[in-house]
Design a protein around this motif. Structure first.
Motif, short mmCIF file in Angstrom:
data_model
loop_
_atom_site.label_atom_id
_atom_site.label_comp_id
_atom_site.label_asym_id
_atom_site.label_seq_id
_atom_site.Cartn_x
_atom_site.Cartn_y
_atom_site.Cartn_z
N ARG A 122 -7.28 -10.15 -18.66
CA ARG A 122 -6.22 -11.02 -18.95
C ARG A 122 -5.26 -9.93 -20.09
O ARG A 122 -3.64 -9.49 -19.52
CB ARG A 122 -6.96 -11.74 -19.92
CG ARG A 122 -5.44 -13.10 -20.37
CD ARG A 122 -5.76 -13.75 -21.43
NE ARG A 122 -6.71 -14.87 -20.80
CZ ARG A 122 -7.61 -15.71 -21.07
NH1 ARG A 122 -7.94 -15.37 -22.59
NH2 ARG A 122 -8.36 -15.96 -20.86
N SER B 94 -21.80 -22.83 -26.16
CA SER B 94 -21.27 -23.31 -24.26
C SER B 94 -22.64 -24.13 -24.18
O SER B 94 -23.35 -24.03 -23.64
CB SER B 94 -20.26 -23.22 -23.78
OG SER B 94 -20.93 -22.28 -22.90
N LEU C 18 -16.32 -14.84 -28.56
CA LEU C 18 -17.36 -14.69 -27.76
C LEU C 18 -18.37 -16.13 -28.45
O LEU C 18 -19.54 -16.98 -28.12
CB LEU C 18 -18.61 -14.49 -28.05
CG LEU C 18 -17.91 -12.83 -27.17
CD1 LEU C 18 -18.88 -11.93 -27.43
CD2 LEU C 18 -17.49 -13.39 -25.68
N GLU D 293 -15.41 -9.85 -19.38
CA GLU D 293 -14.73 -9.58 -17.94
C GLU D 293 -13.34 -10.38 -17.40
O GLU D 293 -12.75 -9.29 -17.67
CB GLU D 293 -15.47 -9.24 -17.01
CG GLU D 293 -17.18 -8.51 -16.90
CD GLU D 293 -17.26 -7.32 -17.42
OE1 GLU D 293 -16.08 -6.49 -16.82
OE2 GLU D 293 -17.02 -5.91 -17.63
N THR D 294 -13.73 -11.43 -18.00
CA THR D 294 -11.85 -12.14 -18.02
C THR D 294 -10.99 -11.48 -18.74
O THR D 294 -9.33 -11.25 -18.30
CB THR D 294 -12.17 -13.53 -18.32
OG1 THR D 294 -13.10 -13.82 -16.95
CG2 THR D 294 -11.01 -14.22 -17.91
N LEU D 295 -11.35 -11.79 -19.62
CA LEU D 295 -11.03 -10.80 -21.19
C LEU D 295 -9.86 -9.62 -21.15
O LEU D 295 -8.78 -8.94 -20.91
CB LEU D 295 -11.15 -10.44 -21.75
CG LEU D 295 -11.82 -12.16 -23.07
CD1 LEU D 295 -12.56 -12.12 -25.11
CD2 LEU D 295 -10.33 -13.00 -23.27
N ILE E 70 -18.44 -19.86 -26.05
CA ILE E 70 -18.90 -19.38 -25.40
C ILE E 70 -21.26 -19.63 -24.94
O ILE E 70 -21.27 -19.56 -24.43
CB ILE E 70 -18.69 -18.07 -24.86
CG1 ILE E 70 -17.09 -17.93 -23.61
CG2 ILE E 70 -19.54 -17.58 -23.17
CD1 ILE E 70 -17.05 -18.80 -23.00
N GLU F 121 -23.24 -15.79 -19.32
CA GLU F 121 -21.26 -15.95 -19.71
C GLU F 121 -20.79 -15.33 -20.42
O GLU F 121 -19.59 -15.14 -20.28
CB GLU F 121 -21.90 -17.39 -20.11
CG GLU F 121 -22.51 -18.60 -19.03
CD GLU F 121 -21.32 -19.36 -18.43
OE1 GLU F 121 -19.92 -19.00 -18.48
OE2 GLU F 121 -21.69 -19.92 -16.83
N SER F 122 -21.44 -14.90 -20.99
CA SER F 122 -20.50 -13.63 -22.09
C SER F 122 -20.50 -12.29 -21.72
O SER F 122 -18.65 -12.04 -21.92
CB SER F 122 -20.93 -13.51 -23.44
OG SER F 122 -21.82 -14.57 -25.09
N ALA G 253 -19.07 -12.75 -18.81
CA ALA G 253 -18.41 -12.41 -17.82
C ALA G 253 -17.25 -13.12 -18.61
O ALA G 253 -16.03 -12.62 -17.70
CB ALA G 253 -18.67 -14.69 -16.62
N TYR G 254 -16.96 -13.69 -20.05
CA TYR G 254 -15.88 -14.22 -20.54
C TYR G 254 -14.94 -12.78 -21.02
O TYR G 254 -14.25 -12.78 -20.87
CB TYR G 254 -16.06 -14.87 -21.29
CG TYR G 254 -15.02 -15.24 -22.23
CD1 TYR G 254 -14.00 -16.38 -21.90
CD2 TYR G 254 -15.19 -14.41 -23.26
CE1 TYR G 254 -12.92 -16.47 -22.93
CE2 TYR G 254 -13.70 -15.39 -24.56
CZ TYR G 254 -12.63 -16.30 -23.59
OH TYR G 254 -12.21 -16.62 -24.37
#
Length: 643
Positions: free
Chosen positions: A624, A168, A162, A619-621, A165, A613-614, A616-617
């Protein structure tokens, strides 16, 4: 680099807690495998599984941790299906980050791991005097040195997932300003209030109105007397036992002599420094430039030592301490790099060192204070020793008396007097309204959910028996018996007449206020009504969320929602039982200064954005790596957690 040690103390302290008490979050790959024997899987991400047994253990540990923080917490409220689901989702998040770290081949080098361990003050208690790991302490936590190292390495790797992120960019300045304006913007308004109270004298409820209101099931709760309970109770408290214990001078002195090491104070020094970054691996020219820069600063300090703080702010490359004039506060041995520490502890207070080189760079140091380095006298610690001795003896007496207390209130269940007489306790009385603990009562048993549930138990309530002894936490036991009980009931129509009449009259008044307000709004919106509006509205006032000027949340939302490009505009706002409000929004004003410093607000916005953002990231992981929950949402609470 030198400020890393100080700036990351809280983070690494949290890391250390996770590692030493790993069941709070995750256990490492070996630990996962140990839980997978039986019980099935509750969730998975890739080939990493979360077994039902591991889920139960983690949830139980979380409950025990919370109960240790507040002994009066109601365990039943913590062990709900919803709470268990949150535990599982938290575990799945951490497991996803671990899986991502493995897939992304994120690793912590031996050099970095060793540097963190040897230089961070939070690990000082785990270090031997020579800087090596204290094996005895680690093994006492049920871990080998290899396991500790692996878990620390793993945790740092997970946090790298993280890191990008969190660091960023957090949206444009325009977006930040727009978001903050939505919360902090001011508007100039003029108001006209049609308050229900002004119409009460005109409101005359009829008998039919009163009867209809009384019979409406929606009003039954408001027209009922609450359940009432009067009790007698006893409390056995280890603190009160301790207060009665008498100690002789000789035994207090003996305790002091036997534990003299506890009353020795380690030496601590306070220092400030100026850092010029330099790495042994740098080219010779770069290292020579750093040396020249440090030498120049040292020469300035030799001429004017009083400029140390000023030069630290201007020239130091330690971002963590430069703004504080280089101040590093007090620290003991083992907290800093050894060459730095050696210089600080050998210099007299006020002295300025030569240039000292460490792995972080070149330092010029000034020792600014010292404390400790001595033994506290008997007189200084006498009260502390007496408290410890009383507490120790009270624990033993409490254990003995607790058994007697429990037996007597159970065996002689028709009275609390035998237990009170035997143990020298006082029977107290109290009243309870309803079956909920008394809010914010941390002193008496009435604030304890388990105690309140016990007095409302059927045998206690109906048969007037003693409750069993209830553990209040903090070495306190209580028992009670019911003296008087009155059930909840709805008032008769005659008993409730005045209450009903007042409620109906207020409703009628609010309705009339609403009608008059709506009529005025319609008239004021016409060209002919402009003069009346001017006369009926208050002088302009500035409102904002930090300064609502008495407006309700609904009224504030309506005013701030008025389109800025269509001002001035008249709004009608229904205040429910309070009446009606007309607001004319005239113009938008700059953001309210009371909202806070603009820079801090942007930083808070950035932190919130980074958090979103973290999330959301993560959730993307999850998507994936196909992270998923396998267990049903409604799961029977773990029996061990409710004990």
């Amino acid at each position: 680099m030198f400020d890393f040690v100080r700036n990351n103390q809280r983070v690494l302290q949290f890391v250390l807690v996770l590692l030493i008490f790993p069941s709070f979050v995750f256990l490492g790959l070996q630990g996962y495998e140990g839980f997978n024997e039986g019980g099935g899987d509750a969730a998975e991400v890739g080939d990493l599984k979360i077994s039902t047994a591991e889920w139960d253990a983690t949830h139980r540990d979380n409950i025990e941790r919370l109960r240790a923080q507040d002994a009066e917490l109601d365990i039943k409220q913590l062990d709900t299906p919803e709470a268990r689901e949150q535990t599982l989702l938290s575990m799945l998040r951490e497991r996803t980050l671990l899986f991502a770290a493995l897939k992304q081949h994120l690793a912590i080098s031996d050099e970095r791991l060793m540097r963190l361990f040897q230089t961070n003050a939070d690990f000082a208690f785990l270090r031997n005097p020579d800087g090596t790991l204290n094996r005895t302490l680690i093994e006492a936590q049920g871990m080998s040195v290899e396991q500790f190292e692996a878990r620390l390495r793993q945790d740092l790797a997970v946090r790298q997932v993280l890191l990008g992120i969190g660091n960023s960019p957090t949206g444009s300045s325009v977006a930040a300003e727009s978001a903050l304006d939505a919360l902090m913007q001011r508007r100039e308004v003029r108001l006209a209030r049609f308050e229900a109270g002004r119409y009460l004298a005109q409101a005359q409820p009829s008998e039919a109105d009163i009867e209809a209101h009384y019979k409406d099931p929606a009003n039954a709760e408001a027209l009922s007397t609450p359940e009432r309970l009067k009790i007698e109770y006893l409390v056995l408290d280890a603190t009160q036992i301790a207060a009665k214990i008498e100690l002789s001078e000789a035994e207090v002195q003996a305790a002091y002599d036997a534990n003299i090491a506890l009353y020795s104070q380690p030496e601590e020094r306070r220092a400030r420094h100026i850092l010029i970054q330099s790495d042994p691996k740098d080219p010779a020219e770069k290292r020579a430039a750093a040396q020249a820069k440090a030498a120049e600063i040292l020469a300035l300090l030799r001429a004017k030592p009083e400029r140390f703080a000023e030069l630290a702010k201007e020239r130091s490359e330690d971002s963590g301490s430069a703004s504080k004039g280089g101040d590093l506060d007090y620290f003991g041995r083992g907290a800093m790099a050894k060459p730095f520490e050696d210089m600080v502890f050998k210099m007299p207070v006020g002295a300025i060192s030569e240039i000292v080189e460490t792995e972080f760079g070149l330092h010029i140091i000034q020792t600014t204070g010292e404390r400790g380095k001595g033994k506290r006298s008997f007189a200084e610690v006498r009260e502390e020793i007496e408290g410890s001795l009383r507490k120790e003896r009270a624990q033993k007496l409490y254990a003995e008396q607790a058994e007697t207390f429990s037996n007597l209130v159970y065996e002689q269940s028709d009275s609390l007097a035998p237990a009170a007489e035997k143990l020298g306790l006082t029977v107290q009385t109290a009243s309870l309204i309803g079956r909920s603990p008394v809010k914010d009562d941390k002193v008496s048993p009435m604030g304890n959910a388990k105690f309140v549930a016990a007095v409302f138990a059927e045998p206690v309530l109906k048969e007037k028996r003693n409750t069993d002894a209830v553990d209040l936490g903090g070495n306190r036991l209580a028992a009670a018996r019911v003296v008087d009980y009155r059930e909840k009931r709805k008032l008769s129509v005659e008993e409730a007449r005045e209450i009903v009449r007042s409620r109906v009259a207020l409703a009628l008044a609010a309705e009339q206020a609403r009608k008059d307000g709506q009529a005025a709004l319609a008239a004021w919106k016409t060209a002919e009504g402009a003069a009346a509006a001017e006369a009926g509205l208050t002088a302009p006032v500035s409102i904002s969320r930090p300064n609502p000027q008495g407006l309700t949340e609904a009224a504030m939302n309506a005013v701030l929602a008025a389109p800025p490009d269509k001002l001035p505009t008249l709004l009608g706002i229904d205040l429910g039982g309070d009446g009606y409000l007309i607001a004319r929004v005239d113009k938008v004003l700059p953001r309210d200064p009371a909202a806070g410093d603009a820079k801090q607000l942007k930083e808070q916005y950035a932190a919130l954005w980074a958090s979103v953002e973290s999330d959301a990231y993560v959730e993307t992981l999850k998507a994936r790596y196909k992270a998923r929950v396998l267990a049903p949402k409604a799961v029977k609470p773990a029996e061990a957690a409710s004990r």
